[in-house]
Design a protein around this motif. Structure first.
Motif, PDB file in Angstrom:
ATOM      1  N   PRO A 109       0.833  -1.210   0.000  1.00  0.00           N
ATOM      2  CA  PRO A 109       0.000   0.000   0.000  1.00  0.00           C
ATOM      3  C   PRO A 109       0.867   1.259   0.000  1.00  0.00           C
ATOM      4  O   PRO A 109       1.845   1.360   0.743  1.00  0.00           O
ATOM      5  CB  PRO A 109      -0.801  -0.126   1.295  1.00  0.00           C
ATOM      6  CG  PRO A 109      -0.874  -1.607   1.550  1.00  0.00           C
ATOM      7  CD  PRO A 109       0.454  -2.145   1.089  1.00  0.00           C
ATOM      8  N   HIS A 210      -2.648  -5.165   1.083  1.00  0.00           N
ATOM      9  CA  HIS A 210      -3.881  -4.419   0.808  1.00  0.00           C
ATOM     10  C   HIS A 210      -5.084  -5.161   1.388  1.00  0.00           C
ATOM     11  O   HIS A 210      -5.092  -6.395   1.470  1.00  0.00           O
ATOM     12  CB  HIS A 210      -4.096  -4.275  -0.699  1.00  0.00           C
ATOM     13  CG  HIS A 210      -3.112  -3.392  -1.375  1.00  0.00           C
ATOM     14  ND1 HIS A 210      -3.397  -2.115  -1.770  1.00  0.00           N
ATOM     15  CD2 HIS A 210      -1.815  -3.618  -1.726  1.00  0.00           C
ATOM     16  CE1 HIS A 210      -2.334  -1.576  -2.340  1.00  0.00           C
ATOM     17  NE2 HIS A 210      -1.354  -2.471  -2.322  1.00  0.00           N
ATOM     18  N   THR A 211      -6.099  -4.410   1.739  1.00  0.00           N
ATOM     19  CA  THR A 211      -7.389  -5.039   2.006  1.00  0.00           C
ATOM     20  C   THR A 211      -7.996  -5.446   0.668  1.00  0.00           C
ATOM     21  O   THR A 211      -7.628  -4.902  -0.383  1.00  0.00           O
ATOM     22  CB  THR A 211      -8.347  -4.068   2.707  1.00  0.00           C
ATOM     23  OG1 THR A 211      -8.650  -2.988   1.805  1.00  0.00           O
ATOM     24  CG2 THR A 211      -7.756  -3.521   3.990  1.00  0.00           C
ATOM     25  N   ALA A 213     -10.820  -4.631  -0.499  1.00  0.00           N
ATOM     26  CA  ALA A 213     -11.448  -3.446  -1.084  1.00  0.00           C
ATOM     27  C   ALA A 213     -10.408  -2.525  -1.715  1.00  0.00           C
ATOM     28  O   ALA A 213     -10.615  -1.991  -2.818  1.00  0.00           O
ATOM     29  CB  ALA A 213     -12.244  -2.696  -0.016  1.00  0.00           C
ATOM     30  N   SER A 214      -9.267  -2.337  -1.051  1.00  0.00           N
ATOM     31  CA  SER A 214      -8.192  -1.506  -1.601  1.00  0.00           C
ATOM     32  C   SER A 214      -7.637  -2.133  -2.884  1.00  0.00           C
ATOM     33  O   SER A 214      -7.380  -1.432  -3.871  1.00  0.00           O
ATOM     34  CB  SER A 214      -7.074  -1.337  -0.576  1.00  0.00           C
ATOM     35  OG  SER A 214      -5.917  -0.773  -1.163  1.00  0.00           O
ATOM     36  N   ALA A 215      -7.445  -3.433  -2.871  1.00  0.00           N
ATOM     37  CA  ALA A 215      -6.934  -4.113  -4.062  1.00  0.00           C
ATOM     38  C   ALA A 215      -7.890  -3.949  -5.236  1.00  0.00           C
ATOM     39  O   ALA A 215      -7.467  -3.703  -6.375  1.00  0.00           O
ATOM     40  CB  ALA A 215      -6.706  -5.587  -3.751  1.00  0.00           C
ATOM     41  N   ARG A 217      -9.911  -1.494  -5.682  1.00  0.00           N
ATOM     42  CA  ARG A 217      -9.844  -0.099  -6.147  1.00  0.00           C
ATOM     43  C   ARG A 217      -8.701   0.078  -7.141  1.00  0.00           C
ATOM     44  O   ARG A 217      -8.829   0.796  -8.138  1.00  0.00           O
ATOM     45  CB  ARG A 217      -9.698   0.859  -4.965  1.00  0.00           C
ATOM     46  CG  ARG A 217     -10.998   1.110  -4.217  1.00  0.00           C
ATOM     47  CD  ARG A 217     -10.902   2.313  -3.297  1.00  0.00           C
ATOM     48  NE  ARG A 217      -9.982   2.101  -2.188  1.00  0.00           N
ATOM     49  CZ  ARG A 217     -10.329   1.523  -1.039  1.00  0.00           C
ATOM     50  NH1 ARG A 217     -11.559   1.073  -0.850  1.00  0.00           N
ATOM     51  NH2 ARG A 217      -9.438   1.391  -0.068  1.00  0.00           N
ATOM     52  N   TRP A 218      -7.566  -0.603  -6.895  1.00  0.00           N
ATOM     53  CA  TRP A 218      -6.481  -0.533  -7.869  1.00  0.00           C
ATOM     54  C   TRP A 218      -6.871  -1.227  -9.174  1.00  0.00           C
ATOM     55  O   TRP A 218      -6.488  -0.771 -10.264  1.00  0.00           O
ATOM     56  CB  TRP A 218      -5.192  -1.127  -7.289  1.00  0.00           C
ATOM     57  CG  TRP A 218      -4.439  -0.111  -6.503  1.00  0.00           C
ATOM     58  CD1 TRP A 218      -4.316  -0.032  -5.146  1.00  0.00           C
ATOM     59  CD2 TRP A 218      -3.757   1.015  -7.037  1.00  0.00           C
ATOM     60  NE1 TRP A 218      -3.582   1.079  -4.802  1.00  0.00           N
ATOM     61  CE2 TRP A 218      -3.218   1.748  -5.943  1.00  0.00           C
ATOM     62  CE3 TRP A 218      -3.520   1.492  -8.326  1.00  0.00           C
ATOM     63  CZ2 TRP A 218      -2.471   2.910  -6.110  1.00  0.00           C
ATOM     64  CZ3 TRP A 218      -2.785   2.663  -8.498  1.00  0.00           C
ATOM     65  CH2 TRP A 218      -2.274   3.352  -7.402  1.00  0.00           C
TER      66      TRP A 218
END
Length: 273
Positions: A109, A210-211, A213-215, A217-218
């Motif tokens: 991250p 990453h969570t 959700a974060s992954a 988003r990428w």
């Protein structure tokens, strides 16, 4: 499972001589430890240049990976190192690639490499799938889906890498932004739905901290992801959790356990969404 690595000095003299027909006498050989599929992996330098050599015995069960990489190499301009030569002699199959400078991508991250990887996947998404023999994504995942109907989500005509291990991405900070990353190790090149490489990246991003959700988003930085059906993403996450559970059971170790945990975390996230 990883292939046993040997040094370039253990090649038969005829194979070494065939390499030096392309390179000239080797002045420096640096054995490398990255990658799991090659018996030979080394960065070599002569008076005429520097190359990365990958090799397998021609009777190795995965010798087909060498042929696959040679077949797709001409179509990878701007995506991967150039294949300068291909040698098959004395029981060995050897590939000589342009030696790239740079570091393995950092997927953590906040890493400055993440936009470069996203740009790389955008370029790959714009690349025509070559008319060469490739596995199909739905074939590769057919043993791992909950329902056979899920496989339709993975089918497509697009050119995929499918192994987004961060060590397969080299980032060169000395070239312009947006064009710094290159993908190596195309042994698992596949034909399938355009969004799947972004999905494979999600798993490695979660493994890097990453969570889910974060992954994801990428993944939205890759245009094809926006066309992926939600049910298809969920089916893909579930299938890959099964893939990595099988891999980690057969070859237990820190990295396989990490990927199994990451893919299972993604599956749980999708199932609870």
């Amino acid at each position: 499972m990883a292939t046993t690595r040997i040094g370039l000095d253990q090649l038969p003299p005829a194979a070494r001589a065939a390499v030096e027909k392309h390179t000239g006498p080797l002045l420096r050989v640096e054995e490398t430890t990255e990658g799991f599929n090659s018996e030979i992996s080394a960065r070599v330098t002569s008076t005429t240049g520097t190359w990365h050599i990958k090799g397998l015995r021609t009777d190795h069960p995965r010798a087909w990976t060498q042929r696959r990489e040679a077949a797709v190499a001409p179509f990878l301009t701007g995506l991967a190192p150039t294949l300068d030569w291909h040698v098959g002699t004395a029981g060995w199959d050897l590939l000589g690639f342009e030696a790239l400078n740079g570091h393995h991508a950092d997927y953590a991250p906040g890493s400055l490499d993440l936009p470069e990887v996203a740009a790389l996947l955008r370029r790959l998404g714009e690349t025509r799938c070559p008319d060469v023999e490739l596995r199909h994504a739905e074939q590769r995942l057919e043993r791992y889906v909950a329902r056979s109907d899920d496989l339709r989500h993975f089918a497509g005509p697009h050119f995929l890498h499918t192994d987004l291990n961060n060590t397969n991405v080299l980032v060169d900070d000395h070239v312009p932004q947006g064009d710094r990353a290159r993908l190596v190790d195309w042994a698992w090149a596949t034909r399938g739905a355009a969004w799947l490489d972004a999905g494979y990246w999600v798993i490695w991003l979660i493994a890097a901290g990453h969570t889910p959700a974060s992954a994801e988003r990428w993944a939205t930085e890759v245009p094809s992801w926006h066309a992926a059906p939600a049910a298809g993403i969920t089916a893909f996450a579930a299938a890959n959790a099964n893939v990595w559970a099988e891999i980690s059971a057969a070859d237990p170790g820190p990295w396989t356990s990490r990927l199994a945990a990451a893919s299972e975390a993604w599956r749980r996230h999708r199932m609870s969404s």
